[in-house]
Write a protein that holds these residues in place. Structure first.
Motif, mmCIF file in Angstrom:
data_model
loop_
_atom_site.group_PDB
_atom_site.id
_atom_site.type_symbol
_atom_site.label_atom_id
_atom_site.label_comp_id
_atom_site.label_asym_id
_atom_site.label_seq_id
_atom_site.Cartn_x
_atom_site.Cartn_y
_atom_site.Cartn_z
ATOM 1 N N ARG A 264 0.963 -1.010 -0.209
ATOM 2 C CA ARG A 264 -0.043 0.129 -0.055
ATOM 3 C C ARG A 264 0.792 1.349 0.075
ATOM 4 N NH1 ARG A 264 -2.535 -0.908 4.157
ATOM 5 N NH2 ARG A 264 -4.144 -1.963 3.244
ATOM 6 N N GLN A 265 1.884 1.388 0.919
ATOM 7 C CA GLN A 265 2.678 2.282 0.954
ATOM 8 C C GLN A 265 3.278 3.037 -0.452
ATOM 9 O OE1 GLN A 265 2.566 4.491 3.557
ATOM 10 N NE2 GLN A 265 3.756 6.126 2.234
ATOM 11 N N ALA A 266 3.761 1.776 -1.284
ATOM 12 C CA ALA A 266 4.427 2.054 -2.389
ATOM 13 C C ALA A 266 3.462 2.720 -3.273
ATOM 14 C CB ALA A 266 4.975 0.886 -2.838
ATOM 15 N N GLY A 267 2.083 2.367 -3.259
ATOM 16 C CA GLY A 267 1.266 2.866 -4.163
ATOM 17 C C GLY A 267 0.804 4.165 -3.786
ATOM 18 N N VAL A 268 0.905 4.670 -2.651
ATOM 19 C CA VAL A 268 0.605 5.986 -2.008
ATOM 20 C C VAL A 268 1.572 6.953 -2.426
ATOM 21 C CG1 VAL A 268 0.584 7.408 0.097
ATOM 22 C CG2 VAL A 268 -0.945 5.383 -0.025
ATOM 23 N N ASP A 269 2.852 6.415 -2.172
ATOM 24 C CA ASP A 269 3.920 7.355 -2.560
ATOM 25 C C ASP A 269 4.079 7.546 -4.011
ATOM 26 O OD1 ASP A 269 4.828 7.550 -0.035
ATOM 27 O OD2 ASP A 269 6.563 5.609 -0.340
ATOM 28 N N SER A 270 3.592 6.619 -4.950
ATOM 29 C CA SER A 270 3.457 6.808 -6.546
ATOM 30 C C SER A 270 2.564 7.986 -6.830
ATOM 31 C CB SER A 270 3.396 5.596 -7.051
ATOM 32 O OG SER A 270 3.077 5.572 -8.374
ATOM 33 N N LEU A 271 1.466 7.952 -6.293
ATOM 34 C CA LEU A 271 0.437 8.946 -6.370
ATOM 35 C C LEU A 271 0.688 10.195 -5.761
ATOM 36 C CD1 LEU A 271 -2.379 9.559 -7.410
ATOM 37 C CD2 LEU A 271 -3.493 8.785 -5.273
ATOM 38 N N LYS A 272 1.413 10.347 -4.786
ATOM 39 C CA LYS A 272 1.822 11.624 -4.271
ATOM 40 C C LYS A 272 2.855 12.318 -5.241
ATOM 41 C CE LYS A 272 1.106 11.061 0.569
ATOM 42 N NZ LYS A 272 2.130 10.972 2.124
ATOM 43 N N SER A 273 3.844 11.301 -5.854
ATOM 44 C CA SER A 273 4.827 11.829 -6.528
ATOM 45 C C SER A 273 4.117 12.446 -7.896
ATOM 46 C CB SER A 273 5.817 10.754 -7.025
ATOM 47 O OG SER A 273 6.700 11.108 -8.093
ATOM 48 N N SER A 274 3.178 11.803 -8.407
ATOM 49 C CA SER A 274 2.302 12.317 -9.506
ATOM 50 C C SER A 274 1.665 13.707 -9.144
ATOM 51 C CB SER A 274 1.325 11.447 -10.088
ATOM 52 O OG SER A 274 2.053 10.119 -10.535
ATOM 53 N N LEU A 275 0.996 13.903 -8.044
ATOM 54 C CA LEU A 275 0.452 15.133 -7.654
ATOM 55 C C LEU A 275 1.606 16.307 -7.509
ATOM 56 C CD1 LEU A 275 -1.803 13.648 -4.604
ATOM 57 C CD2 LEU A 275 -2.340 14.542 -7.154
ATOM 58 N N GLU A 276 2.904 16.018 -7.209
ATOM 59 C CA GLU A 276 3.747 16.898 -6.983
ATOM 60 C C GLU A 276 4.132 17.448 -8.406
ATOM 61 O OE1 GLU A 276 6.975 15.325 -4.633
ATOM 62 O OE2 GLU A 276 5.763 15.353 -2.746
ATOM 63 N N ILE A 277 4.389 16.773 -9.144
ATOM 64 C CA ILE A 277 4.632 16.973 -10.652
ATOM 65 C C ILE A 277 3.774 17.905 -11.119
ATOM 66 C CG2 ILE A 277 5.106 16.016 -13.099
ATOM 67 C CD1 ILE A 277 6.220 13.588 -11.782
ATOM 68 N N TYR A 278 2.540 17.522 -11.141
ATOM 69 C CA TYR A 278 1.246 18.536 -11.498
ATOM 70 C C TYR A 278 1.176 19.876 -10.916
ATOM 71 C CZ TYR A 278 0.269 13.972 -14.075
ATOM 72 O OH TYR A 278 0.042 12.923 -14.729
ATOM 73 N N LEU A 334 -5.405 2.686 -6.037
ATOM 74 C CA LEU A 334 -4.585 3.638 -6.018
ATOM 75 C C LEU A 334 -4.273 3.745 -7.613
ATOM 76 C CD1 LEU A 334 -2.347 2.982 -2.911
ATOM 77 C CD2 LEU A 334 -3.773 5.106 -3.432
ATOM 78 N N GLN A 335 -4.057 2.764 -8.183
ATOM 79 C CA GLN A 335 -3.619 3.001 -9.709
ATOM 80 C C GLN A 335 -4.494 3.334 -10.329
ATOM 81 O OE1 GLN A 335 -2.619 -1.313 -10.320
ATOM 82 N NE2 GLN A 335 -0.576 -1.367 -9.069
ATOM 83 N N GLU A 336 -5.782 3.011 -10.260
ATOM 84 C CA GLU A 336 -7.044 3.331 -10.984
ATOM 85 C C GLU A 336 -6.988 4.941 -10.892
ATOM 86 O OE1 GLU A 336 -9.776 3.152 -13.915
ATOM 87 O OE2 GLU A 336 -8.598 1.538 -12.998
ATOM 88 N N ARG A 337 -6.932 5.391 -9.529
ATOM 89 C CA ARG A 337 -6.910 6.804 -9.551
ATOM 90 C C ARG A 337 -5.758 7.787 -10.075
ATOM 91 N NH1 ARG A 337 -11.258 10.072 -7.095
ATOM 92 N NH2 ARG A 337 -10.451 11.984 -6.882
ATOM 93 N N GLN A 338 -4.526 7.207 -10.132
ATOM 94 C CA GLN A 338 -3.469 7.565 -10.719
ATOM 95 C C GLN A 338 -3.472 7.661 -12.195
ATOM 96 O OE1 GLN A 338 0.213 5.891 -9.418
ATOM 97 N NE2 GLN A 338 1.554 7.354 -10.410
ATOM 98 N N LYS A 339 -4.049 6.574 -12.801
ATOM 99 C CA LYS A 339 -4.452 6.771 -14.117
ATOM 100 C C LYS A 339 -5.227 7.585 -14.694
ATOM 101 C CE LYS A 339 -5.674 3.344 -17.855
ATOM 102 N NZ LYS A 339 -6.250 1.824 -18.113
ATOM 103 N N ALA A 340 -6.368 7.901 -13.525
ATOM 104 C CA ALA A 340 -7.528 9.015 -14.223
ATOM 105 C C ALA A 340 -6.784 10.524 -14.039
ATOM 106 C CB ALA A 340 -8.609 8.849 -13.399
ATOM 107 N N LEU A 341 -5.927 10.466 -12.909
ATOM 108 C CA LEU A 341 -5.421 11.808 -13.119
ATOM 109 C C LEU A 341 -4.388 12.103 -14.213
ATOM 110 C CD1 LEU A 341 -4.750 14.236 -11.232
ATOM 111 C CD2 LEU A 341 -2.929 12.905 -10.099
ATOM 112 N N ALA A 342 -3.480 11.157 -14.541
ATOM 113 C CA ALA A 342 -2.678 11.221 -15.733
ATOM 114 C C ALA A 342 -3.260 11.475 -16.869
ATOM 115 C CB ALA A 342 -1.765 10.106 -15.834
#
Length: 415
Positions: A264-278, A334-342
């Motif tokens: 879970r933590q790896a998925g959370v960190d990946s989504l946070k990284s995408s949010l920081e980029i945007y 988490l992966q589905e949310r990150q995909k929708a954000l991207a």
């Protein structure tokens, strides 16, 4: 040793036989036999008779090896050459069968005949008393024609017998495959029972409730007792598969909770990284993003804010749940949310800048000419002075590039 016999064809009588390969002879040897035959005839290969005391061949072994049916021309007895081969494995085969037709020798050349006659006349007187020397007989020439033949081997399986044996082989291979797969499935069930029996009181203990642990332990115990019973020791692959699925219904949800907890933590960190980029993209004043409109930036800002709020809400909700229940924040979510954000932000952030407007070449040339004219008019007043001051001295090219010397001044006239 092997022997060959030439049988008669249709309307022919009499058989001939000859030993062609002696016992103990070398393999991969071809031998030849010549026969006088016409029409279709057969040649049979068989073992030569052996003494009953000999141990080279069992007395019960049939002597016949094979027969060769050769199609020779009809009409008259032909000279047939049969080439029999004993290959490197000791197998008797017919290498070839050829019809040998004698060809008439070419007559001697006319010049050679005349020269021989003249030589004989010149030496006739001296050689008259002795007998004439015999000339060597010309070598015979043959035209070889390959003949068609068929081979019939004794003790060969018929097609029906071969088909039956092939089916038996396939049946046995399939039985071996099923037996191997059954044994593998039984071992898989046994390994799962032993592994889960230890894990349920060890690393998986925090991921299941007390009731789940008791139910799972009872299922494992029952499956183990069945496995070592007479029924379980010799069962089928499908039964082992059903038993394994039966106990996995208890263990799979518990194992899934452990896997989600670790990933879970790896998925959370990946989504946070995408949010920081945007977020950096929204705050950037770089010229390469100057073409992005305010509405597009607002779309990215809204998507980032929504995803960020959702993420921290789900983290808080997951933290309030014990590890022994199914999680609400899974790696798949988490992966589905990150995909929708991207899919919302990437097309805007990577939007290519528009190309500069295309300039009309005719208008550009005209504007350039006007600029040149304006510059020329402004500098006309100083042009003469500049030319006098900066004009280089003329040179005479015909004088080798030397500087031209002006003529001396004329003297003034006086009265």
């Amino acid at each position: 040793g092997g022997r060959g016999g030439g049988g008669g064809g249709e309307g022919q009588e009499g058989d001939n036989e000859v030993v062609m390969f002696e016992r103990g002879s070398n393999f991969n040897v071809t031998k030849r036999v010549t026969l006088k035959k016409e029409g279709t005839f057969t040649v049979k290969a068989s073992y030569a008779p052996i003494s009953p005391d000999s141990k080279t061949l069992s007395p019960s072994t049939p002597l016949d090896i094979c027969t060769f049916k050769i199609e020779a021309p009809t009409g008259a007895a032909n000279k047939i050459r049969v080439n029999i081969k004993q290959d490197v494995s000791g197998i008797i085969t017919l290498s070839s069968a050829q019809s040998m037709e004698e060809v008439a020798a070419d007559p001697p050349a006319q010049d050679e005949t005349k020269e021989g006659a003249e030589t004989k006349e010149d030496s006739g007187a001296a050689d008259a008393p002795g007998p004439a020397a015999d000339a060597p007989a010309p070598k015979k020439k043959y035209k070889k024609t390959n003949l068609a033949f068929t081979v019939d081997t004794f003790m060969r399986y018929s097609k029906a017998a071969m088909d039956a044996l092939v089916e038996d082989e396939a049946r046995m291979a399939n039985a071996d495959r099923v037996a191997a797969e059954t044994a593998a499935k039984r071992n898989e069930l046994e390994s799962y029972l032993y592994s889960m029996r230890d894990k349920i009181i060890g690393e998986l203990k925090e991921f299941c409730t007390e009731a789940e642990a008791q139910a799972f332990g009872k299922a494992l115990e029952d499956a183990e007792e069945w496995l070592y019973s007479d029924e379980g020791f010799d069962s089928t692959k499908s039964v082992y598969t059903a038993k394994l699925e039966e106990v996995q219904k208890f263990g799979t949800p518990i194992e899934r909770r452990q896997v989600e907890s670790r990933a879970r933590q790896a998925g959370v960190d990946s989504l946070k990284s995408s949010l920081e980029i945007y977020q950096k993209f929204m705050q950037s004043s770089d010229d390469k993003y100057a073409h992005v409109t305010d509405d597009e930036r607002s779309t990215v800002r809204s998507a980032v804010s929504s995803s960020e709020s959702w993420l921290y809400e789900m983290i808080e909700k997951q933290a309030s749940l014990p590890t022994s229940v199914d999680p609400v924040l899974t790696t798949a979510v988490l992966q589905e949310r990150q995909k929708a954000l991207a899919s919302t932000c990437n097309p805007i952030m990577h939007k290519p800048a528009p190309l500069p407007p295309k300039v009309d070449e005719a208008k550009s040339d005209e504007a350039k000419a006007n600029d040149d004219e304006a510059k020329g008019g402004a500098g006309e007043g100083d042009k003469g002075k500049d030319e006098d001051d900066g004009k280089p001295m003329e040179t005479d090219e015909g004088n080798g590039g030397k500087e031209e010397v002006p003529p001396p001044p004329e003297p003034m006239e006086t009265e």
